[in-house]
Structures are given as C-alpha cells and as structure tokens.
Design a protein around this motif. Sequence first.
Motif, PDB file in Angstrom:
ATOM      1  N   LYS A 134       0.874  -1.173   0.126  1.00 40.10           N
ATOM      2  CA  LYS A 134      -0.044  -0.127   0.047  1.00 40.10           C
ATOM      3  C   LYS A 134       0.818   1.172   0.038  1.00 40.10           C
ATOM      4  CE  LYS A 134      -3.759   2.086   2.572  1.00 40.10           C
ATOM      5  NZ  LYS A 134      -4.624   2.274   3.682  1.00 40.10           N
ATOM      6  N   ALA A 135       2.009   1.413   0.662  1.00 38.21           N
ATOM      7  CA  ALA A 135       2.744   2.522   0.951  1.00 38.21           C
ATOM      8  C   ALA A 135       3.709   2.397  -0.502  1.00 38.21           C
ATOM      9  CB  ALA A 135       3.816   2.105   2.012  1.00 38.21           C
ATOM     10  N   GLU A 194       1.007   4.016  -2.877  1.00 41.14           N
ATOM     11  CA  GLU A 194       0.672   5.479  -2.767  1.00 41.14           C
ATOM     12  C   GLU A 194       2.115   6.260  -3.274  1.00 41.14           C
ATOM     13  OE1 GLU A 194       0.118   5.777   1.440  1.00 41.14           O
ATOM     14  OE2 GLU A 194      -2.189   4.975   1.106  1.00 41.14           O
ATOM     15  N   GLN A 195       3.041   5.756  -3.049  1.00 42.81           N
ATOM     16  CA  GLN A 195       4.329   6.414  -3.388  1.00 42.81           C
ATOM     17  C   GLN A 195       4.407   6.555  -5.174  1.00 42.81           C
ATOM     18  OE1 GLN A 195       8.034   4.701  -2.293  1.00 42.81           O
ATOM     19  NE2 GLN A 195       9.229   6.381  -3.007  1.00 42.81           N
ATOM     20  N   ALA A 244       1.840   6.536  -7.022  1.00 48.55           N
ATOM     21  CA  ALA A 244       0.564   7.421  -7.336  1.00 48.55           C
ATOM     22  C   ALA A 244       1.161   8.850  -7.057  1.00 48.55           C
ATOM     23  CB  ALA A 244      -0.625   7.139  -6.456  1.00 48.55           C
ATOM     24  N   GLN A 245       1.892   9.035  -6.042  1.00 49.42           N
ATOM     25  CA  GLN A 245       2.397  10.548  -5.976  1.00 49.42           C
ATOM     26  C   GLN A 245       3.525  10.791  -6.785  1.00 49.42           C
ATOM     27  OE1 GLN A 245       1.037  12.583  -3.606  1.00 49.42           O
ATOM     28  NE2 GLN A 245       2.393  14.086  -4.600  1.00 49.42           N
ATOM     29  N   LYS A 303       1.393  11.605 -10.059  1.00 49.53           N
ATOM     30  CA  LYS A 303       0.703  12.679  -9.810  1.00 49.53           C
ATOM     31  C   LYS A 303       1.766  14.095 -10.162  1.00 49.53           C
ATOM     32  CE  LYS A 303      -2.194  15.287  -6.647  1.00 49.53           C
ATOM     33  NZ  LYS A 303      -2.608  14.961  -5.288  1.00 49.53           N
TER      34      LYS A 303
END
Length: 195
Positions: free
Chosen positions: A67-68, A71-72, A74-75, A78
């Motif tokens: 999950k981390a 998220e990383q 995805a960031q 982005k």
Amino acid sequence: MKKRYITTVATAMIDKSKTGFWQSSNIHLTFFGVSFLLLLAVSACSSESFSENGAAGADKAVMNDNKAKAEQNAQEIKDNIRNSYARLASGRSDVCPKLIQEKVGSPVVERTAEVMVDDYCDYFLYAREGKVIAVQTDNRQLEALLIVPTLHNFANGDYQVGSYDKHVIRLSYNGATYKPENLVYDVAVTVSDVH
C-alpha cells in the motif's frame, strides 16, 4: 476329583489375576493414550493459531508495504503529470503552474509579460545543493514566496538550497485593492553559486 477341582480353582485364580492385571494395564494404557492425544491436539491447535496469527501479521505487513509503495507510485505519477503540465505551461504567459529552467551560461531566468489570472502563480524549479535562489518582480504588489521544500519569503533575502529537490516559488497578489482580472508582470529568478 479333588485334584481336578484344585487345578481348576488354581487355574481360575491365575486367570482372574491375569485378567485383573490386563484390565488395569488397559486402563493405564487408555489413560496414557487419551492424555497423549489431548496433549497432541492442544499443541496442534496452539501451533495452528500461532502460525495463523504469524501468517496474518506477515500478510498485513506485506499489504501495508504494498500500500505504501502504491501510494508512493501514485504520488510520483501525480508529480510527473503536474511537471509535464508545468513544462507545457511554460510556453504560455497566462497558464500556471510553470516549470522554469536555467539556460546554459545564464544564471537568470526571465519571464516577461506574464499574466496572472488567478490569485497566484507557481513556478517549479529544480536547483542543486549549494545554489542560491533570488526572485525579483517589477510589481511591488506581488509577494514572492518559496513554499516547497520550506517556507521562505524572498523579501527577507535570497534562499540557499539545502538539497537537490523540487522548489516551488509562488507569486501572489498582495496589493491594497482588488487584483486586476489579468495582472501583467515580469519576473526574474536567479540561480547562482554562493556569494
């Protein structure tokens, strides 16, 4: 006949004593067997619940790690999209945020006839460690702030870069009256070595 009776009684007594011995041994063996099975069942249940808890904990740790990482990722995606948009916006005067890049041989990046449509405009810059960033505008109603990686007001002086990272300079309207719909200004960002 007496002899035969004595032999029969003696044999019966031996058989009864043998039977009593075997019956008591069977009880002990049965008790020992049941105890062993109960001990085996209890230890099997304990190890199953322990291994299930251990596996669940390991699965949870792997899920948190995944999950981390997601998220990383995805960031990062982005940020890459935002940087791509800013690179394209650097060709237009009325679109923000903008990516600004140093030109070879010149420490000053000048943007003339910029148009501020919203309340502020962000400029992205990647500066190396040890460099100094200075921002000058031709309009006194504009405030120049560094907002990433730390907060710094350029009215208080230049900013010394601590690490190679994305630096976001925000120009915002700070006038006494309402901001004009399309505020036109010039900005110069200087990235130089330490004085």
